[in-house]
Design a protein around this motif. Structure first.
Motif, PDB file in Angstrom:
ATOM      1  N   ALA A 164      30.380   0.193  65.294  1.00 42.80           N
ATOM      2  CA  ALA A 164      29.319   0.077  66.295  1.00 42.80           C
ATOM      3  C   ALA A 164      29.453  -1.218  67.090  1.00 42.80           C
ATOM      4  CB  ALA A 164      27.944   0.151  65.625  1.00 42.80           C
ATOM      5  N   ASN A 165      29.906  -2.277  66.433  1.00 36.87           N
ATOM      6  CA  ASN A 165      30.107  -3.545  67.140  1.00 36.87           C
ATOM      7  C   ASN A 165      31.072  -3.391  68.310  1.00 36.87           C
ATOM      8  OD1 ASN A 165      28.400  -5.318  65.795  1.00 36.87           O
ATOM      9  ND2 ASN A 165      29.907  -5.800  64.206  1.00 36.87           N
ATOM     10  N   THR A 166      32.084  -2.551  68.162  1.00 37.37           N
ATOM     11  CA  THR A 166      33.055  -2.351  69.240  1.00 37.37           C
ATOM     12  C   THR A 166      32.365  -1.781  70.472  1.00 37.37           C
ATOM     13  OG1 THR A 166      34.616  -1.775  67.466  1.00 37.37           O
ATOM     14  CG2 THR A 166      35.377  -1.492  69.721  1.00 37.37           C
ATOM     15  N   TYR A 167      31.461  -0.839  70.271  1.00 37.31           N
ATOM     16  CA  TYR A 167      30.730  -0.225  71.383  1.00 37.31           C
ATOM     17  C   TYR A 167      29.708  -1.183  71.970  1.00 37.31           C
ATOM     18  CZ  TYR A 167      32.906   4.124  70.008  1.00 37.31           C
ATOM     19  OH  TYR A 167      33.837   5.090  69.724  1.00 37.31           O
ATOM     20  N   ARG A 168      29.041  -1.925  71.111  1.00 33.30           N
ATOM     21  CA  ARG A 168      28.078  -2.915  71.601  1.00 33.30           C
ATOM     22  C   ARG A 168      28.765  -3.934  72.496  1.00 33.30           C
ATOM     23  NH1 ARG A 168      26.356  -3.438  65.376  1.00 33.30           N
ATOM     24  NH2 ARG A 168      24.910  -1.667  65.236  1.00 33.30           N
ATOM     25  N   LEU A 169      29.931  -4.372  72.075  1.00 34.78           N
ATOM     26  CA  LEU A 169      30.679  -5.353  72.869  1.00 34.78           C
ATOM     27  C   LEU A 169      31.150  -4.757  74.194  1.00 34.78           C
ATOM     28  CD1 LEU A 169      32.747  -7.025  70.014  1.00 34.78           C
ATOM     29  CD2 LEU A 169      31.088  -8.190  71.483  1.00 34.78           C
TER      30      LEU A 169
END
Length: 300
Positions: free
Chosen positions: A289-294
Motif C-alpha cells: 500500500a505504501n507504494t500506491y500512497r507514494l
C-alpha cells in the motif's frame, strides 16, 4: 490520474494450501479504497493479452503447451502452482494489464498493476509462481510499437529476476537491473545487465545506500525513456523467504527513491507488485500500500 490494473481473476481459485499469499490481490485494492488513497475510477479491468504479444517474449512451443495444459509434471512442479485453465487465463490477464499500464504511463507518467512482476518466467518455461513474464511482454510491446527506444527494468524483489534477464540477454534496447539476496532463490542466477547480490541480514542503511548509488548511475548511463519497476516486498525482515532485514519504513524509502528518480527525470514508469511472503498478511498489505500512497503523493 493514477491508473491501476486489477481484475477478480488476479485472485485465482487455487486449492487452500496455495491461497496464501495470493489473498493480497484481493485485500490490497480493498485497503486502498477504504483509506481513500484511491477511488474506484482509478482501477481498470484488463482483458487478455494476444498470442502476438505473448510470442514477442515467449517461445511458440512453450506457449502452445502452456495454454493447452500440456506441461510435464516436472515443469508444473517448478512453477509452484497446479496448472489449470484458470491459472493460464490469470497470467494472460496480468500481462495485458501491464501492457495497458505502459500505455497509461505514457499519458500520466506512472501506472500500476496490482499483480505482475512475474520475473521468473523464461522464454521457454515457468518457475517460481511465474508462467508468463508480464514486464517482458510489455517491454516488447513498447519496442515493437516504437513507444520506447531504451527501457530500464528495475527489479528489487528479493529474488533475482532470472527470467527477465534471460529474455533480454541479447536485447540491447532493454537494460535489466536486479538487486536481490545473493544466497536466495534461484540458486543458479542468470546474468542481468547489472546484478547486485546482497548478503543475508542486509539492513536499511546498506540497502538504501547501495540502491541510491546504483540507481543514479544507471539513469545517467542507460538514459532510459521508459522504466519498469518490480517492487517486491519480500525484502522485509518479516518475510519468511527473504533473509534480509529491511523494515517497512526502509521499504517505503526504497519505493520513494525509485518513484522520485522516474518523476524527476520525466521517465514514464510501470510498477508491478512482485513477491511478499511475511507470516502476517498485514505486513505485506502495508508495504504494498505504501507504494500506491507514494505514487499518489509524488505524481498527483
Amino acid at each position: 490520474m493514477l491508473k491501476i490494473a486489477w481484475k477478480p481473476n488476479y485472485v485465482h481459485p487455487l486449492p487452500e494450501k496455495h491461497r496464501f499469499p495470493m489473498i493480497k490481490y484481493e485485500l490490497l485494492p480493498e485497503q486502498l479504497l477504504y483509506e481513500g488513497t484511491v477511488e474506484k475510477d482509478n482501477f481498470f479491468a484488463p482483458e487478455q493479452a494476444s498470442d502476438t504479444h505473448i510470442l514477442a517474449a515467449h517461445n511458440a512451443e512453450y506457449w502452445r503447451r502452456l495454454k493447452g495444459l500440456e506441461l510435464t509434471k516436472s515443469e508444473i512442479r517448478k512453477t509452484g502452482f497446479p496448472l489449470s485453465g484458470g491459472l493460464v487465463e490469470r497470467e494472460i490477464t496480468i500481462a495485458q494489464g501491464t501492457i495497458d499500464c505502459a500505455k497509461y504511463a505514457l499519458e500520466y507518467g506512472i501506472a500500476m498493476n496490482i499483480a505482475g512482476g512475474t520475473h521468473h518466467a523464461f522464454t521457454d518455461r515457468g518457475e517460481g509462481f511465474c508462467l508468463l513474464n508480464d514486464q517482458g511482454i510489455a517491454a516488447h510491446y513498447l519496442l515493437h510499437h516504437q513507444l520506447a527506444k531504451k527501457i530500464l527494468i528495475i527489479d528489487l524483489d528479493v529474488h533475482q529476476g532470472n527470467g527477465t534477464a534471460e529474455i533480454f540477454g541479447a536485447e540491447d534496447r532493454v537494460f535489466t537491473f536486479s538487486m536481490h539476496g545473493a544466497k536466495n532463490y534461484p540458486m543458479h542466477k542468470e546474468e542481468s545487465d547489472l546484478d547486485i547480490g546482497l548478503p543475508d541480514n542486509t539492513t536499511d542503511a546498506f540497502y538504501l545506500k547501495t540502491l541510491d548509488v546504483n540507481l543514479k548511475r544507471l539513469i545517467q548511463k542507460v538514459e532510459p525513456d521508459f522504466l519498469f519497476y518490480q517492487s517486491g516486498v519480500d525484502i522485509l525482515s518479516t518475510d519468511k523467504l527473504g533473509r534480509l532485514k529491511v523494515t517497512i519504513e526502509g521499504c517505503k524509502k526504497r519505493d520513494r527513491m525509485v518513484l522520485l528518480a522516474a518523476k524527476e527525470n520525466k521517465i514514464p514508469m510501470v510498477v508491478s507488485m512482485g513477491g511478499g511472503y511475511s507470516e502476517e498478511i498485514k505486513y505485506i498489505i502495508e508495504a504494498h500500500a505504501n507504494t500506491y500512497r507514494l505514487a499518489q503523493e509524488i505524481y498527483f
